[in-house]
Scaffold this active site. Structure first.
Site, PDB file in Angstrom:
ATOM      1  N   ALA A   1       0.841  -1.258  -0.131  1.00 42.19           N
ATOM      2  CA  ALA A   1      -0.011   0.078   0.056  1.00 42.19           C
ATOM      3  C   ALA A   1       0.942   0.969  -0.180  1.00 42.19           C
ATOM      4  CB  ALA A   1      -1.094   0.101   1.406  1.00 42.19           C
TER       5      ALA A   1
ATOM      6  N   GLY B   1       0.491  -5.195   0.558  1.00 45.34           N
ATOM      7  CA  GLY B   1      -0.597  -5.455  -0.417  1.00 45.34           C
ATOM      8  C   GLY B   1      -0.011  -5.845  -1.752  1.00 45.34           C
TER       9      GLY B   1
ATOM     10  N   GLU C   1      -0.473  -9.488  -1.453  1.00 46.15           N
ATOM     11  CA  GLU C   1      -1.931  -9.743  -1.178  1.00 46.15           C
ATOM     12  C   GLU C   1      -2.539  -9.733  -2.886  1.00 46.15           C
ATOM     13  OE1 GLU C   1      -2.561  -6.731   1.759  1.00 46.15           O
ATOM     14  OE2 GLU C   1      -3.631  -8.227   2.687  1.00 46.15           O
TER      15      GLU C   1
ATOM     16  N   GLU D   1       3.095  -5.909   7.327  1.00 47.31           N
ATOM     17  CA  GLU D   1       2.135  -4.944   7.938  1.00 47.31           C
ATOM     18  C   GLU D   1       2.440  -4.734   9.503  1.00 47.31           C
ATOM     19  OE1 GLU D   1       1.616  -6.845   5.539  1.00 47.31           O
ATOM     20  OE2 GLU D   1       0.160  -6.169   4.188  1.00 47.31           O
TER      21      GLU D   1
HETATM   22  N1  T1G Z   1       4.504   3.552   0.174  1.00 47.54           N
HETATM   23  C1  T1G Z   1       5.092   4.600  -0.037  1.00 47.54           C
HETATM   24  N2  T1G Z   1       6.361   4.945  -0.188  1.00 47.54           N
HETATM   25  C2  T1G Z   1       7.173   3.876  -0.094  1.00 47.54           C
HETATM   26  C3  T1G Z   1       6.828   2.459   0.077  1.00 47.54           C
HETATM   27  C4  T1G Z   1       5.196   2.381   0.280  1.00 47.54           C
HETATM   28  N3  T1G Z   1       4.863   1.317   0.555  1.00 47.54           N
HETATM   29  N4  T1G Z   1       7.902   1.847   0.125  1.00 47.54           N
HETATM   30  C5  T1G Z   1       8.979   2.408  -0.059  1.00 47.54           C
HETATM   31  N5  T1G Z   1       8.467   3.897  -0.340  1.00 47.54           N
HETATM   32  C6  T1G Z   1       9.274   5.215  -0.592  1.00 47.54           C
HETATM   33  C7  T1G Z   1      10.331   5.377   0.500  1.00 47.54           C
HETATM   34  O1  T1G Z   1       9.969   6.174   1.569  1.00 47.54           O
HETATM   35  C8  T1G Z   1      11.621   5.861  -0.352  1.00 47.54           C
HETATM   36  O2  T1G Z   1      11.220   7.163  -0.758  1.00 47.54           O
HETATM   37  C9  T1G Z   1      11.561   5.071  -1.532  1.00 47.54           C
HETATM   38  O3  T1G Z   1      10.202   4.581  -1.620  1.00 47.54           O
HETATM   39  C10 T1G Z   1      12.475   4.040  -1.811  1.00 47.54           C
HETATM   40  O4  T1G Z   1      12.321   3.151  -0.586  1.00 47.54           O
HETATM   41  C11 T1G Z   1      -3.113  -3.041   2.262  1.00 47.54           C
HETATM   42  C12 T1G Z   1      -2.043  -1.792   4.353  1.00 47.54           C
HETATM   43  C13 T1G Z   1      10.281  -1.920  -0.601  1.00 47.54           C
HETATM   44  C14 T1G Z   1      11.922  -3.011   0.572  1.00 47.54           C
HETATM   45  O5  T1G Z   1       5.839  -2.127   4.371  1.00 47.54           O
HETATM   46  O6  T1G Z   1      10.222  -2.198   2.987  1.00 47.54           O
HETATM   47  O7  T1G Z   1       0.641  -3.022   2.134  1.00 47.54           O
HETATM   48  O8  T1G Z   1      12.784   8.497   0.726  1.00 47.54           O
HETATM   49  O9  T1G Z   1      14.790   3.823   0.567  1.00 47.54           O
HETATM   50  O10 T1G Z   1      15.947   0.288   0.583  1.00 47.54           O
HETATM   51  O11 T1G Z   1      -2.413  -5.153   3.574  1.00 47.54           O
HETATM   52  O12 T1G Z   1      11.093   0.520   0.816  1.00 47.54           O
HETATM   53  O13 T1G Z   1      13.426   7.912  -1.578  1.00 47.54           O
HETATM   54  O14 T1G Z   1      11.395   9.564  -0.759  1.00 47.54           O
HETATM   55  O15 T1G Z   1      13.112   2.031   1.560  1.00 47.54           O
HETATM   56  O16 T1G Z   1      15.367  -0.286  -1.905  1.00 47.54           O
HETATM   57  C15 T1G Z   1       3.432  -2.732   3.096  1.00 47.54           C
HETATM   58  C16 T1G Z   1       8.051  -0.879   3.016  1.00 47.54           C
HETATM   59  C17 T1G Z   1       2.825  -1.588   3.146  1.00 47.54           C
HETATM   60  C18 T1G Z   1       7.111  -2.052   2.372  1.00 47.54           C
HETATM   61  C19 T1G Z   1      12.508  -1.050  -0.940  1.00 47.54           C
HETATM   62  N6  T1G Z   1       4.860  -2.341   2.539  1.00 47.54           N
HETATM   63  N7  T1G Z   1       9.008  -0.726   2.050  1.00 47.54           N
HETATM   64  O17 T1G Z   1      13.745  -0.822  -0.146  1.00 47.54           O
HETATM   65  O18 T1G Z   1      14.235   1.691  -0.909  1.00 47.54           O
HETATM   66  S1  T1G Z   1       1.349  -1.738   4.331  1.00 47.54           S
HETATM   67  C20 T1G Z   1       5.898  -2.330   3.147  1.00 47.54           C
HETATM   68  C21 T1G Z   1      10.140  -1.327   2.083  1.00 47.54           C
HETATM   69  C22 T1G Z   1       0.282  -2.556   3.238  1.00 47.54           C
HETATM   70  C23 T1G Z   1      -2.137  -3.659   2.904  1.00 47.54           C
HETATM   71  C24 T1G Z   1      -1.072  -3.202   3.715  1.00 47.54           C
HETATM   72  C25 T1G Z   1      11.202  -0.932   1.483  1.00 47.54           C
HETATM   73  C26 T1G Z   1      11.553  -1.624   0.307  1.00 47.54           C
HETATM   74  P1  T1G Z   1      12.157   8.457  -0.542  1.00 47.54           P
HETATM   75  P2  T1G Z   1      13.821   2.625   0.386  1.00 47.54           P
HETATM   76  P3  T1G Z   1      14.824   0.216  -0.598  1.00 47.54           P
END
Ligand code: T1G
Ligand code: NAD
Length: 705
Positions: free
Chosen positions: A69, A108, A111, A131
């Site tokens: 998400a 997501g 998912e 999450e």
């Molecule tokens: N949403 C928005 N921005 C995101 C993002 C996300 N999910 N993930 C990363 N970014 C931005 C981050 O802030 C950074 O921005 C840039 O992308 C690069 O990230 C419905 C509710 C994917 C393994 O928890 O674990 O789905 O600083 O520096 O080291 O059930 O980012 O450059 O402006 O971390 O290569 C679940 C979170 C969401 C994944 C990549 N997903 N992200 O790592 O790069 S909840 C997560 C990560 C959800 C559903 C629910 C990592 C990465 P900026 P980065 P990276």
């Protein structure tokens, strides 16, 4: 000819040889923003009605599948279409849809893949439902579909830990149907979709799989385990409730239950704290020097001093693939350092983090020791980790200045000493910087990058680049006694000492702070770090101490007995030989009682809430001074320091985020009340007074222009 068109801005639809290709293109990580959700819904509708297409493939353009998400949308009203509905539409599609995974399919993203009828992954791909680490639970069917696909044990493991699972393990668990070598997810997806369309393989709807009977014992076991490991964090426990619903309820009702629990968590303070931590850990790297300059090339590391810190730093660098030359005082010390490094690498092998072959290669090729500084003549970056003594450090830097090549970076791992003074011992202060690692240095994530007056911007940028390479979080700090972290530590430790002298026991204080969410209380931490270190610090500061400062002699009395904590078997606690957890010591309680009596203090009792309130007020107030003085760039830098280096409970977001949640007027009122007891120690920081006055938050200072 493939027909290609934009469904919405970040989602493209085309048809290749009878297979619909649905590309999600929303850099940097293809997060499921409203436009992506709408695009996916429309693309699937188009596939249903497209007589040119017999099957479909969903894949991510760029470096990854969908990382989940869009976290930036959290806390705002959700806009339609909702993800569970989009995924339901994918699952219901009468034509088979394949998810082709590369990079990370998280949250997501996974998912969406679980809603498809089959999943193929490149061998390098990772999947996960992280999450709970954001204070929520999978809210688009993850808790209902994953158990159906992979069983309860795998679902409980993945969902309560949030861990990333490599493609090969995902295949074993049944989460993906095939793993493909190479770097072309679309080709892999198309091949699988064709096989599905030809009837060579079959797809299935996860939501229609019978999950089987619930294993009550398994759930009871996970609940007990998770309650312990979550340390006050609620989302992993609530996630277990949601997974259980997959067994207790029919699919649609289970989905509704998941949604209900998801919404509860979304509204929680813990979610706000964890999301703050996520973004703060990325924002700390946004510093003026990194924007102004590029890092210098670092292909080799030198370490001076191979004690606790030097050896750990060497291992951190070696594990990141950097060759290390370690210089010690004499042959015997060099041999000892080699022994510590070997042992740490062996530990890595035992834990499965390092292969035996790699360890042997490191020891025979990448790591060397020396007793002569000339061994560092060609090294790009040298980190000094000798005794915490200004004269010894200056001598080391003078000698380094004499031999290091032009442009080499000279870093000190000092905990408290003035980096400007150390830099002044050289003819090249622009190349001198503080790299404050934490013990054990090959494990702890924090690196304070201490910028002295003359440190060049590209040297600072190199510190941040190095931290990334070492998989650490770098925080920029200015020069002062203790920088960000240890300066805070000294202050809240004092608050704890004052409470002990006034009547609380160190054991009650530790227990209250563990209940708050710290892994250990401050007195147990002191025993672990060694009481002699803080004792030396107190002696060093005695001459310059402000006469208005209240001092407590209890720790000195303990140290005078030679009780330095775990390493001597005795400190605030008593330790059985080899034990890491101690038990309360009646003799320490007697020392405390005697000190109170000598000062004529009549002990009073403290509630646990009072203990936490004073401890946090001291921390927040000092943090406000640190921000105001520019020692920390922003409040978020303080938060990350405490989260990554001092065990501050992540789900509380850090002290500044915690203060904002309390309300700065509340914190100010508490400080004013405490200042009646001790006006010097509890004097409110001017920044805090101003923000409280204006009804503002620390968060308002996190945006740099
Ligand atoms: N949403 C928005 N921005 C995101 C993002 C996300 N999910 N993930 C990363 N970014 C931005 C981050 O802030 C950074 O921005 C840039 O992308 C690069 O990230 C419905 C509710 C994917 C393994 O928890 O674990 O789905 O600083 O520096 O080291 O059930 O980012 O450059 O402006 O971390 O290569 C679940 C979170 C969401 C994944 C990549 N997903 N992200 O790592 O790069 S909840 C997560 C990560 C959800 C559903 C629910 C990592 C990465 P900026 P980065 P990276
Ligand atoms: P330590 O006593 O374990 O190790 C110091 C090592 O430096 C010894 O092995 C000693 O032989 C060597 N040494 C001394 N003078 C030397 C010289 N001139 N040339 C080469 N080697 C020399 O100390 P430590 O705990 O590793 O601390 C080292 C530094 O790291 C200190 O500045 C300390 O404040 C800082 N630090 C310590 C911690 C911690 O938790 N221990 C955490 C962060 C920073």
């Amino acid at each position: 000819m493939p027909r290609s068109c934009l469904v919405t801005d970040p989602v493209r639809y085309s048809v290749q040889d009878g297979i619909a290709v649905i590309a999600v293109d929303n850099p940097p990580v293809n997060a499921l923003s409203q436009a992506v959700r709408a695009g996916l819904a429309e693309a699937v509708a188009r596939l249903s009605g497209d007589d040119q297409a017999r099957a479909g493939v969903i894949y991510g353009a760029g470096r990854t599948f969908i990382a989940g998400a869009d976290i930036r949308e959290f806390g705002k009203p959700m806009a339609e279409p909702f993800l569970p509905d989009v995924i339901a539409a994918i699952e219901a599609c009468e034509k088979p849809v394949v998810a082709a995974l590369h990079g990370t399919a998280l949250g997501g993203g996974l998912e969406v893949a679980l809603g498809c009828h089959a999943r193929v992954a490149l061998a390098s791909a990772k999947v996960g439902l992280p999450e709970v680490t954001l204070g929520i639970l999978p809210g688009a069917g993850g808790t209902q579909r994953l158990p159906r696909i992979a069983g309860a044990a795998a679902a409980l493991d993945l969902i309560t830990s949030g861990r990333h699972v490599a493609a090969v393990e995902a295949l074993k668990l049944g989460i993906v149907d095939a793993v493909v070598d190479g770097d072309d997810p679309l080709a892999a997806g198309l091949a699988h979709a064709r096989r599905l369309a030809e009837g060579e393989v079959t797809g299935r709807r996860s939501g229609e799989i019978d999950p089987g009977a619930k294993d009550e014992a398994l759930f009871a076991d996970w609940r007990a385990k998770t309650k312990k490991s979550a340390r006050g964090q609620i989302s992993p426990m609530v996630a277990i409730d949601a997974i259980e619903a997959a067994y207790d309820l029919p699919f649609n009702e289970g989905m509704a239950r998941e949604r209900e629990l998801f919404k509860e968590l979304m509204a929680s303070d813990q979610r706000a704290g964890l999301i703050h931590a996520f973004f703060a850990e990325r924002a700390v790297a946004k510093i003026p020097e990194a924007e102004a300059a590029s890092p210098r090339e670092v292909a080799s590391i030198g370490v001076i001093g191979g004690g606790t810190m030097g050896s750990g730093i060497a291992v951190a660098a070696l594990n990141a693939g950097l060759p290390v030359t370690l210089v010690e005082r004499d042959e015997a010390s060099a041999e000892r350092a080699r022994g510590i490094v070997s042992k740490l690498l062996d530990d890595g092998v035992r834990r499965g983090k390092l292969s035996e072959a790699r360890r042997d290669q490191i020891l025979s090729r990448d790591f060397s020791t020396a007793t002569d500084y000339s061994a560092l003549a060609e090294t790009d970056l040298v980190i000094e980790a000798v005794f915490e003594d200004m004269d010894v450090k200056k001598d080391v830097f003078r000698r380094l200045d004499g031999i290091a090549k032009v442009g080499a970076i000279l870093a000190t791992n000092t905990s408290y000493l003035d980096v400007n003074e150390i830099a002044a011992a050289t003819s090249r202060p622009q190349d001198v910087i503080g790299f404050h690692f934490f013990s054990p240095a090959h494990v702890m994530r924090l690196l304070e990058v201490v910028v002295a007056d003359k440190t060049a911007a590209d040297v600072v940028a190199t510190g941040f680049a190095l931290a990334k390479k070492l998989r650490k979080v770098a925080v920029r700090a200015g020069v002062c006694d203790g920088f960000i972290g240890n300066r805070l530590l000294n202050t809240y430790r004092k608050a704890a000492d004052y409470m002990v002298e006034d009547g609380a026991s160190p054991y009650q204080i530790d227990a209250a702070l563990v209940a708050f969410g710290f892994p250990m209380g401050p007195f147990a931490v002191s025993d672990l770090a060694g009481l002699d270190i803080a004792w030396a610090g107190r002696k060093r500061r005695a001459a310059t101490r402000d006469p208005r400062e209240r001092t407590v002699g209890i720790a000195d009395r303990i140290c005078e007995r030679g009780w330095f904590g775990q390493k001597t078997g005795r400190g605030y606690y008593l330790y059985e030989p080899g034990a890491r957890r101690g038990s309360p010591d009646p003799e320490v309680e007697a020392i405390i009682a005697a000190e109170r009596e000598a000062k004529g203090i009549v002990p009073r009792s403290f509630t646990d809430e009072e203990i936490v309130s004073r401890y946090m007020a001291a921390m927040i107030n000092e943090a406000a001074k640190i921000v105001e003085e520019g020692i920390a760039l922003r409040p978020l830098d303080v938060d990350v320091t405490m989260l990554a280096g001092y065990g501050f409970p992540r789900w509380r977001g850090g002290p500044m985020q915690y203060a904002d949640r309390l309300g700065l007027d509340t914190v100010f009122a508490e400080l004013r009340r405490l200042a009646e007891e001790d006006a010097f120690f509890w004097e409110p920081a001017p920044l805090l007074v101003r923000l409280a006055d204006e009804g503002q938050t620390f968060a308002s200072l996190n945006e740099r222009d």
